[in-house]
Design an enzyme around this catalytic site. Sequence first.
Site, PDB file in Angstrom:
ATOM      1  N   ARG A 653       0.832  -1.208   0.000  1.00  0.00           N
ATOM      2  CA  ARG A 653       0.000   0.000   0.000  1.00  0.00           C
ATOM      3  C   ARG A 653       0.863   1.253   0.000  1.00  0.00           C
ATOM      4  O   ARG A 653       1.932   1.283   0.611  1.00  0.00           O
ATOM      5  CB  ARG A 653      -0.882   0.032   1.250  1.00  0.00           C
ATOM      6  CG  ARG A 653      -1.771  -1.168   1.454  1.00  0.00           C
ATOM      7  CD  ARG A 653      -2.905  -1.264   0.504  1.00  0.00           C
ATOM      8  NE  ARG A 653      -3.714  -0.057   0.438  1.00  0.00           N
ATOM      9  CZ  ARG A 653      -4.850   0.014  -0.258  1.00  0.00           C
ATOM     10  NH1 ARG A 653      -5.298  -1.040  -0.940  1.00  0.00           N
ATOM     11  NH2 ARG A 653      -5.529   1.121  -0.298  1.00  0.00           N
ATOM     12  N   VAL A 654       0.376   2.258  -0.683  1.00  0.00           N
ATOM     13  CA  VAL A 654       1.068   3.544  -0.636  1.00  0.00           C
ATOM     14  C   VAL A 654       0.233   4.572   0.132  1.00  0.00           C
ATOM     15  O   VAL A 654       0.570   5.733   0.186  1.00  0.00           O
ATOM     16  CB  VAL A 654       1.378   4.081  -2.052  1.00  0.00           C
ATOM     17  CG1 VAL A 654       2.393   3.200  -2.741  1.00  0.00           C
ATOM     18  CG2 VAL A 654       0.115   4.197  -2.885  1.00  0.00           C
ATOM     19  N   ASP A 655      -0.894   4.124   0.681  1.00  0.00           N
ATOM     20  CA  ASP A 655      -1.703   5.052   1.473  1.00  0.00           C
ATOM     21  C   ASP A 655      -1.579   4.685   2.949  1.00  0.00           C
ATOM     22  O   ASP A 655      -0.733   3.881   3.325  1.00  0.00           O
ATOM     23  CB  ASP A 655      -3.164   5.032   1.007  1.00  0.00           C
ATOM     24  CG  ASP A 655      -3.734   3.616   1.001  1.00  0.00           C
ATOM     25  OD1 ASP A 655      -3.054   2.691   1.501  1.00  0.00           O
ATOM     26  OD2 ASP A 655      -4.847   3.431   0.496  1.00  0.00           O
ATOM     27  N   ASP A 656      -2.434   5.241   3.770  1.00  0.00           N
ATOM     28  CA  ASP A 656      -2.314   4.984   5.206  1.00  0.00           C
ATOM     29  C   ASP A 656      -3.104   3.739   5.606  1.00  0.00           C
ATOM     30  O   ASP A 656      -3.928   3.762   6.518  1.00  0.00           O
ATOM     31  CB  ASP A 656      -2.791   6.213   5.989  1.00  0.00           C
ATOM     32  CG  ASP A 656      -1.829   7.370   5.798  1.00  0.00           C
ATOM     33  OD1 ASP A 656      -0.614   7.103   5.679  1.00  0.00           O
ATOM     34  OD2 ASP A 656      -2.286   8.517   5.739  1.00  0.00           O
ATOM     35  N   VAL A 657      -2.865   2.695   4.891  1.00  0.00           N
ATOM     36  CA  VAL A 657      -3.513   1.432   5.205  1.00  0.00           C
ATOM     37  C   VAL A 657      -2.413   0.409   5.465  1.00  0.00           C
ATOM     38  O   VAL A 657      -1.418   0.374   4.745  1.00  0.00           O
ATOM     39  CB  VAL A 657      -4.425   0.975   4.038  1.00  0.00           C
ATOM     40  CG1 VAL A 657      -4.945  -0.421   4.269  1.00  0.00           C
ATOM     41  CG2 VAL A 657      -5.583   1.945   3.852  1.00  0.00           C
TER      42      VAL A 657
END
Length: 785
Positions: A653-657
Amino acid sequence: MISSSFTAGGVGVGLRTHDSPPVTYIKPLLTPPILDHRCNNNKKSKFRSTRRAVKAPQTQAFLLVSHSFSQSEHTAAASSSSVLGMANCSLKTTTNHLRHVESMAVLPSGAGKIPRLNAVILGEALASEEDDLVFPSDDFARQALLPSAQKYLEMYKRSVEDPAGFWSDIASQFLWKSKWGDTVCSENFDIRNGNVYVQWFKGGITNICYNCLDRNVDSGNGDKIAFHWEGNERGFHDSLTYTQLLSQVCQVANYLRDIGVKKGDAVVIYLPMLMELPIAMLACARIGAVHSVVFAGFSADSLAQRIMDCKPKVVLTCNAVKRGSKVIHLKDIVDAALSESAKNGISVDACLTYENRSAMMRETTKWQDGRDIWWQDVVPTYSTICEVEWVDAEDPLFLLYTSGSTGKPKGVLHTTGGYMVYTATTFKYAFDYKPSDIYWCTADCGWITGHSYVTYGPLLNGATVVIYEGAPNYPDPGRCWDIVDKFKVTIFYTAPTLVRSLMRDGDAYVTRYSRKSLRVLGSVGEPINPSAWRWFFNVVGDSRCPISDTWWQTETGGFMIAPLPGAWPQKPGSATFPFFGVQPVIVDEKGVEIEGECSGYLCVKSSWPGTFRTLYGDHERYETTYFKPFPGYYFSGDGCSRDKDGYYWLTGRVDDVINVSGHRIGTAEVESALVSHPQCAEAAVVGVEHEVKGQGIYAFVTLVDGIPYSEELRRNLITTVRNQIGPFAAPDRIHWAPGLPKTRSGKIMRRILRKIASRQLDELGDTSTLADPGVVDQLIALADC
Ligand code: WTA
């Protein structure tokens, strides 16, 4: 009432039907190694690694490969720039098959840098293993539904040039009460042109439950086993034929109808892996109700949050479940959730409760008269025949909540027709499914994998499915192989986290079982690191079974990038190539598509039938999260690289997940649970590498002024998260943080926290922009406290 009709108005500009041929798609797939296995292959009738062959001088490998082209392939490939690219690349020396991942770690990005963690997880392979190709044996390829890359390429080409024709042909194999209209698919995937929307087979009238059950019974397979169920304790098992399953589904459907559940109404299901779980899902689908399964590991708070969001008419649950040696009182959790939601004005009239006697008797179950009702008391009294509710292909089938970058979970909404066609087709090809197969997927129906590949995909194919109630290592780490031998499982689909955990327990637990029934393995949920891949392949599969490493998401409904066993060689750790109709693109931080060998953000160009249609009640968030970051594309939230041969490597993931044991958890969800503790002033959560879970949860916590930092408080904070989200979201580590690294505008710099969490202290980078750079030293000093 849940509907997907938001798409109806306001569209027009940018409406694209699939009548116009789309764009570039296939170049990388024409690179040599895929087409090479015919000549380079297999004197032995086993899958095998050709590492030695391809580690020979690279130019030689290229020549060898060139010989394997047929004339037409050669012509096509010769005109492809990627082949020229291959020729050049083949002269380069590489040190690590994940150099793409390494380069991603420094990719400038508005979404935040990609944690090195992912590179570490994947990059553990030995140097120079990037060309470690694993070929299907001739025996396997010969019997495979897709026996060659060439056949795949033909089908893939059609699927993207003529999606309407391609998917209509497949859809016609299902039962439709009436056929869809002239436009098979219409969509707007480009936010700049107005509302994003997707429709497949609009106007077609069908029912997915009918297609899963009645259709198989009608075609003479009524006596075939649909489900083999294995209980937590050895020796407890049961099974249902398609005819029996249909009867049980009809009884539940009739009950639901009788209490007033109608088409479009939401039904929440909070059940463990009993057969009653897929039965409940199918019963909803039969009457057009929209199920929302909540994983039975979620806490009362999380369940209440979901109940308040979708406002179900009824909740279906059981009194308790045994997981390993522990009894979990699910009904108590439901009770707490229902009283919480009632306090907030959402009351649920009925709670149908299955008495799960192996875990708890009804006499000791807490009960609310008038609302609660025992499943066994009412359901069997209903008729085993239930008229189907025929629905439009675009009517909602289910809602499934998943984590995002904020504390509020997203209600991913899937509709009926496209999802049906897509899950059935992906299941069939990615597992090379044959009617004689016995298929076991270890996922829980509380997650998308259990929807698409325990329930709908396999049943639509008339498959025999194994369902296991318990923990995969109970009573010992050999349990999975015991079950494989018991039911003669041929296709085994699981998550890398389980593979790593069993790998740690040693080969002896595996090798004491025969496993000779196995022929295809599968992996899902997170990148599978090459060493786990090899162990799975060599030890579990006896170097005989291809591994389908399937990349997909709750949002995609079904497989997007996955090997088609038999069609091309695999590279351990790569999900390989796109499924039919899927056009993955890798873009840079500006949203510009990158060609050839590259790293960037994984997006998808145009819709596929299994695309989700919206986030329930929040179409704006749907557009903002998935379609605004890179206009013109669906943004997956994942980083990805493509190697010189066109193979896709998912890098996380590149998001806040965070992806913990294949479960998606938003850092914001964990943070908001932590700060709900009265003594916690602030929290910042990051993912760190975890040997078994893939990623672990690492929380930096600032306490309220004057509160002493203590072990007891640490435990209390972890318990708070367990209670608010569920045990699977419990932080692995709490790091005391009297201060957090913030910019002058108050933004927490997670990049620095990630480095501290993974003890990469020499890579902290520039800390001069921090409001108080001294915070970093303080955090480092507290690292092992
Ligand atoms: C990750 C699960 C690498 C990815 C089906 C994605 C994977 C998220 C793979 C979706 C794979 C899933 N290789 N990464 N084979 N499969 N992922 O919605 O980060 O629970 O975005 O769906 O899991 O998780 P979800």
